[in-house]
Design a protein around this motif. Structure first.
Motif, PDB file in Angstrom:
ATOM      1  N   LYS A  35      -3.502  -1.898   4.832  1.00  0.00           N
ATOM      2  CA  LYS A  35      -4.311  -0.849   4.225  1.00  0.00           C
ATOM      3  C   LYS A  35      -4.759   0.158   5.286  1.00  0.00           C
ATOM      4  O   LYS A  35      -4.818   1.368   5.026  1.00  0.00           O
ATOM      5  CB  LYS A  35      -5.530  -1.480   3.548  1.00  0.00           C
ATOM      6  CG  LYS A  35      -6.371  -0.474   2.760  1.00  0.00           C
ATOM      7  CD  LYS A  35      -7.521  -1.169   2.048  1.00  0.00           C
ATOM      8  CE  LYS A  35      -8.348  -0.169   1.246  1.00  0.00           C
ATOM      9  NZ  LYS A  35      -9.459  -0.831   0.530  1.00  0.00           N
ATOM     10  N   SER A  36      -5.057  -0.351   6.477  1.00  0.00           N
ATOM     11  CA  SER A  36      -5.502   0.548   7.553  1.00  0.00           C
ATOM     12  C   SER A  36      -4.415   1.555   7.918  1.00  0.00           C
ATOM     13  O   SER A  36      -4.707   2.704   8.260  1.00  0.00           O
ATOM     14  CB  SER A  36      -5.903  -0.264   8.794  1.00  0.00           C
ATOM     15  OG  SER A  36      -4.810  -1.048   9.258  1.00  0.00           O
TER      16      SER A  36
ATOM     17  N   VAL B  80      -4.522   4.284   5.342  1.00  0.00           N
ATOM     18  CA  VAL B  80      -5.668   5.166   5.593  1.00  0.00           C
ATOM     19  C   VAL B  80      -5.332   6.177   6.685  1.00  0.00           C
ATOM     20  O   VAL B  80      -5.604   7.381   6.565  1.00  0.00           O
ATOM     21  CB  VAL B  80      -6.911   4.343   5.983  1.00  0.00           C
ATOM     22  CG1 VAL B  80      -8.040   5.256   6.459  1.00  0.00           C
ATOM     23  CG2 VAL B  80      -7.373   3.482   4.799  1.00  0.00           C
ATOM     24  N   LYS B  81      -4.681   5.701   7.762  1.00  0.00           N
ATOM     25  CA  LYS B  81      -4.282   6.593   8.851  1.00  0.00           C
ATOM     26  C   LYS B  81      -3.253   7.611   8.362  1.00  0.00           C
ATOM     27  O   LYS B  81      -3.311   8.797   8.704  1.00  0.00           O
ATOM     28  CB  LYS B  81      -3.698   5.778  10.010  1.00  0.00           C
ATOM     29  CG  LYS B  81      -4.705   4.923  10.749  1.00  0.00           C
ATOM     30  CD  LYS B  81      -4.019   4.067  11.787  1.00  0.00           C
ATOM     31  CE  LYS B  81      -4.995   3.119  12.471  1.00  0.00           C
ATOM     32  NZ  LYS B  81      -4.315   2.218  13.440  1.00  0.00           N
TER      33      LYS B  81
ATOM     34  N   MET C 140      -2.835   8.836   5.373  1.00  0.00           N
ATOM     35  CA  MET C 140      -3.410   9.828   4.459  1.00  0.00           C
ATOM     36  C   MET C 140      -3.984  11.021   5.218  1.00  0.00           C
ATOM     37  O   MET C 140      -4.052  12.135   4.676  1.00  0.00           O
ATOM     38  CB  MET C 140      -4.500   9.195   3.590  1.00  0.00           C
ATOM     39  CG  MET C 140      -3.985   8.159   2.592  1.00  0.00           C
ATOM     40  SD  MET C 140      -2.669   8.792   1.503  1.00  0.00           S
ATOM     41  CE  MET C 140      -3.562  10.054   0.580  1.00  0.00           C
ATOM     42  N   ARG C 141      -4.340  10.817   6.479  1.00  0.00           N
ATOM     43  CA  ARG C 141      -4.879  11.927   7.274  1.00  0.00           C
ATOM     44  C   ARG C 141      -3.821  12.982   7.583  1.00  0.00           C
ATOM     45  O   ARG C 141      -4.159  14.105   7.942  1.00  0.00           O
ATOM     46  CB  ARG C 141      -5.489  11.394   8.574  1.00  0.00           C
ATOM     47  CG  ARG C 141      -6.727  10.548   8.329  1.00  0.00           C
ATOM     48  CD  ARG C 141      -7.281   9.953   9.612  1.00  0.00           C
ATOM     49  NE  ARG C 141      -8.294   8.950   9.323  1.00  0.00           N
ATOM     50  CZ  ARG C 141      -8.449   7.818   9.979  1.00  0.00           C
ATOM     51  NH1 ARG C 141      -7.668   7.539  11.011  1.00  0.00           N
ATOM     52  NH2 ARG C 141      -9.388   6.952   9.633  1.00  0.00           N
TER      53      ARG C 141
ATOM     54  N   CYS D  39       1.331   5.583  -0.601  1.00  0.00           N
ATOM     55  CA  CYS D  39       0.728   6.912  -0.624  1.00  0.00           C
ATOM     56  C   CYS D  39       1.138   7.629  -1.912  1.00  0.00           C
ATOM     57  O   CYS D  39       2.327   7.721  -2.228  1.00  0.00           O
ATOM     58  CB  CYS D  39       1.188   7.703   0.595  1.00  0.00           C
ATOM     59  SG  CYS D  39       0.709   9.438   0.560  1.00  0.00           S
TER      60      CYS D  39
ATOM     61  N   TYR E 275       0.839  -1.197   0.000  1.00  0.00           N
ATOM     62  CA  TYR E 275       0.000   0.000   0.000  1.00  0.00           C
ATOM     63  C   TYR E 275       0.879   1.255   0.000  1.00  0.00           C
ATOM     64  O   TYR E 275       1.673   1.461   0.921  1.00  0.00           O
ATOM     65  CB  TYR E 275      -0.940  -0.014   1.209  1.00  0.00           C
ATOM     66  CG  TYR E 275      -1.847  -1.223   1.211  1.00  0.00           C
ATOM     67  CD1 TYR E 275      -2.982  -1.275   0.391  1.00  0.00           C
ATOM     68  CD2 TYR E 275      -1.562  -2.338   2.005  1.00  0.00           C
ATOM     69  CE1 TYR E 275      -3.810  -2.389   0.374  1.00  0.00           C
ATOM     70  CE2 TYR E 275      -2.384  -3.456   1.986  1.00  0.00           C
ATOM     71  CZ  TYR E 275      -3.502  -3.478   1.166  1.00  0.00           C
ATOM     72  OH  TYR E 275      -4.308  -4.593   1.150  1.00  0.00           O
TER      73      TYR E 275
END
Length: 397
Positions: A50-51, A54-55, A57-58, A40, A38
């Motif tokens: 993936k989680s 997601v974190k 990307m914040r 960015c 995964y």
């Protein structure tokens, strides 16, 4: 239920690791394969899960979906919200049997226990380094790889640590999420709040094993230990000045460069050090918040107040380790120590003048620059040294 039974059915086929959850095993297996599928699209950061992406990307979107229902706090990660909520409840269910330390998270108490056991389970596979905390190992590994996957979208700052990026982002947002519940102090970093809280509790957990010294901050203990070892790793290439602190060397270098980055917004005054600017600003506001209950003496700086109080108490906490001399002020002890060592670490790059005191060097440099920073507010007189200005004031009385 596996948290109660201890069951770990997911086994690694390459080592003896086992886990209670499949995603934990997947995360572990990536250590063997190096696979991080995964990625960015903003900064090239890669993740095993993936989680985690997601974190991550914040950090680019500043999204904080986890909201506190008791105040306006919000967080990018659920774990941060849980930690925050304990400030409202005061709940710290995990306690250390050795010293009574209490924590709101099981992971925190596990890390704390290593201070008693000396355990360092996180091993570097490229050298003999080991660490008590996984984050310390990750930071160390960056020395081998040079990898800095976390990047600030505002200024291009890069770091090996996600937490460092989160802290850095607050320099852009001005966010200070860590609040003191006893006064109006707030901080951008949790460690700063922890240090601040000790001003209320008086706690000094960092103990010197060679004398009775104790400190409220680990960094203060590190500086103190240098007195025993004599270690001063930071050296000025211009004059040979050495110091125990990198920040002190940075400040010292301004004596050579003439750099004064701290500007007064009410006049043309500028200073090499931030505390000098803060002291100057009080001349505009007249504010002197620190007052002595014994004699009414008031001052701008907490440090000056602490030193003043010793006039009444007779306290002399600074001890010479070569004779029975003691002093109320650190600078006085440093001058005394020079009598034993003959050391004059402060040297003028223009003429070779050397001195035991930094303030003497600063005053001396004005003989070369012609600078006269001390201004009379009643006429156009100015002076290179403060005591000359004080003498001048008598002519107006």
């Amino acid at each position: 239920m596996r948290t109660h039974t201890g069951e770990k059915p997911y086994k690694c086929d390459q080592c003896d690791y086992s886990a209670a959850r499949k995603d934990s095993l997947d995360h572990h297996v990536a250590k063997h394969t190096g696979d991080k599928p995964y990625m960015c699209g903003e900064c090239g950061y890669r993740a095993v899960l993936k989680s985690d992406l997601v974190k991550h990307m914040r950090t680019h979107t500043s999204d904080k979906p986890f909201k506190c229902d008791q105040c306006d706090f919000s967080a990018a990660q659920k774990s941060n919200l849980k930690q925050h909520l304990s400030k409202h409840t005061g709940d710290k269910p995990y306690m250390c049997d050795e010293c009574g330390y209490m924590a709101d998270r099981k992971s925190t108490i596990s890390r704390h226990m290593r201070t008693h056991t000396g355990e360092k389970p996180y091993k570097c596979d490229q050298c003999d380094y080991s660490a008590a905390q996984k984050c310390s190992l990750n930071q160390h590994l960056a020395q081998h790889t040079g990898d800095k996957p976390f990047m600030c979208g505002e200024c291009g700052y890069r770091t090996a640590w996600k937490t460092h990026l989160s802290t850095h982002m607050r320099t852009h947002t001005g966010d200070k999420p860590y609040k003191c519940d006893q006064c109006d102090y707030s901080a951008a970093e949790k460690t700063n709040l922890s240090n601040h809280m000790r001003t209320h509790t008086g706690e000094k957990p960092y103990k010197c094993v060679q004398c009775g010294y104790s400190a409220s901050r680990k960094y203060s203990l590190v500086l103190h230990l240098a007195k025993h070892t004599g270690d001063k790793p930071y050296m000025c290439g211009e004059c040979g000045y050495r110091t125990t602190r990198k920040s002190d060397l940075s400040k010292h270098m301004r004596t050579h460069a003439g750099d004064k980055p701290y500007k007064c917004d009410q006049c043309d005054y500028s200073a090499a050090h931030k505390n000098s600017l803060n002291q100057h600003l009080a001349k505009h506001t007249g504010e002197k918040p620190y007052m002595c209950g014994e004699c009414g003496y008031r001052t701008v700086r907490k440090f000056d107040f602490s030193q003043h109080v010793r006039i009444h108490t007779g306290e002399k906490p600074y001890k010479c380790d070569q004779c029975d001399y003691s002093a109320a002020h650190k600078s006085t002890l440093n001058r005394h120590l020079a009598m034993h060592t003959g050391d004059k670490p402060y040297m003028c790059g223009e003429c070779g003048y050397r001195t035991t005191k930094k303030c003497n060097l600063s005053q001396h440099m004005r003989t070369h620059t012609g600078e006269k920073p001390y201004k009379c507010d009643q006429c156009d007189y100015s002076a290179a040294v403060k005591f000359a200005l004080n003498n001048h004031f008598k002519t107006h009385r």
